[in-house]
Design a protein around this motif. Structure first.
Motif, PDB file in Angstrom:
ATOM      1  N   ALA A 138     -52.009   4.089  34.650  1.00  0.00           N
ATOM      2  CA  ALA A 138     -52.452   3.876  36.027  1.00  0.00           C
ATOM      3  C   ALA A 138     -52.621   5.228  36.701  1.00  0.00           C
ATOM      4  N   PRO A 139     -53.652   5.385  37.524  1.00  0.00           N
ATOM      5  CA  PRO A 139     -53.837   6.660  38.227  1.00  0.00           C
ATOM      6  C   PRO A 139     -52.710   6.877  39.236  1.00  0.00           C
ATOM      7  N   GLU A 140     -52.452   8.135  39.519  1.00  0.00           N
ATOM      8  CA  GLU A 140     -51.470   8.471  40.539  1.00  0.00           C
ATOM      9  C   GLU A 140     -51.932   7.909  41.870  1.00  0.00           C
TER      10      GLU A 140
END
Length: 69
Positions: free
Chosen positions: A34-36
């Motif tokens: 998951a992206p930050e």
């Protein structure tokens, strides 16, 4: 000439059901991250310059109740 090796995609299970799809997703999940979480701040109006909106787009937004009124 460059020899590019192309890998064939995994065979698609076109007759699969939801359980098959969920299994495929579960196998691929460890490969994805998951992206930050990124919180953006509003841009000051003084930095917005040179923005032009075509008249047809402005009229379209103006006609939409949640934007125009």
């Amino acid at each position: 000439m460059t020899n590019l090796k192309v890998h064939a995609p995994a065979p698609a299970d076109l007759e699969g059901d939801l359980a098959s799809l969920r299994g495929d997703c579960a196998r691929m999940a460890p490969h994805w991250s998951a992206p930050e979480k990124h919180v953006s701040r509003p841009v000051p109006l003084s930095l917005l310059h040179g923005v032009t909106v075509p008249a047809t787009s402005a009229r379209l937004l103006e006609a939409m109740p949640e934007y125009g009124n």
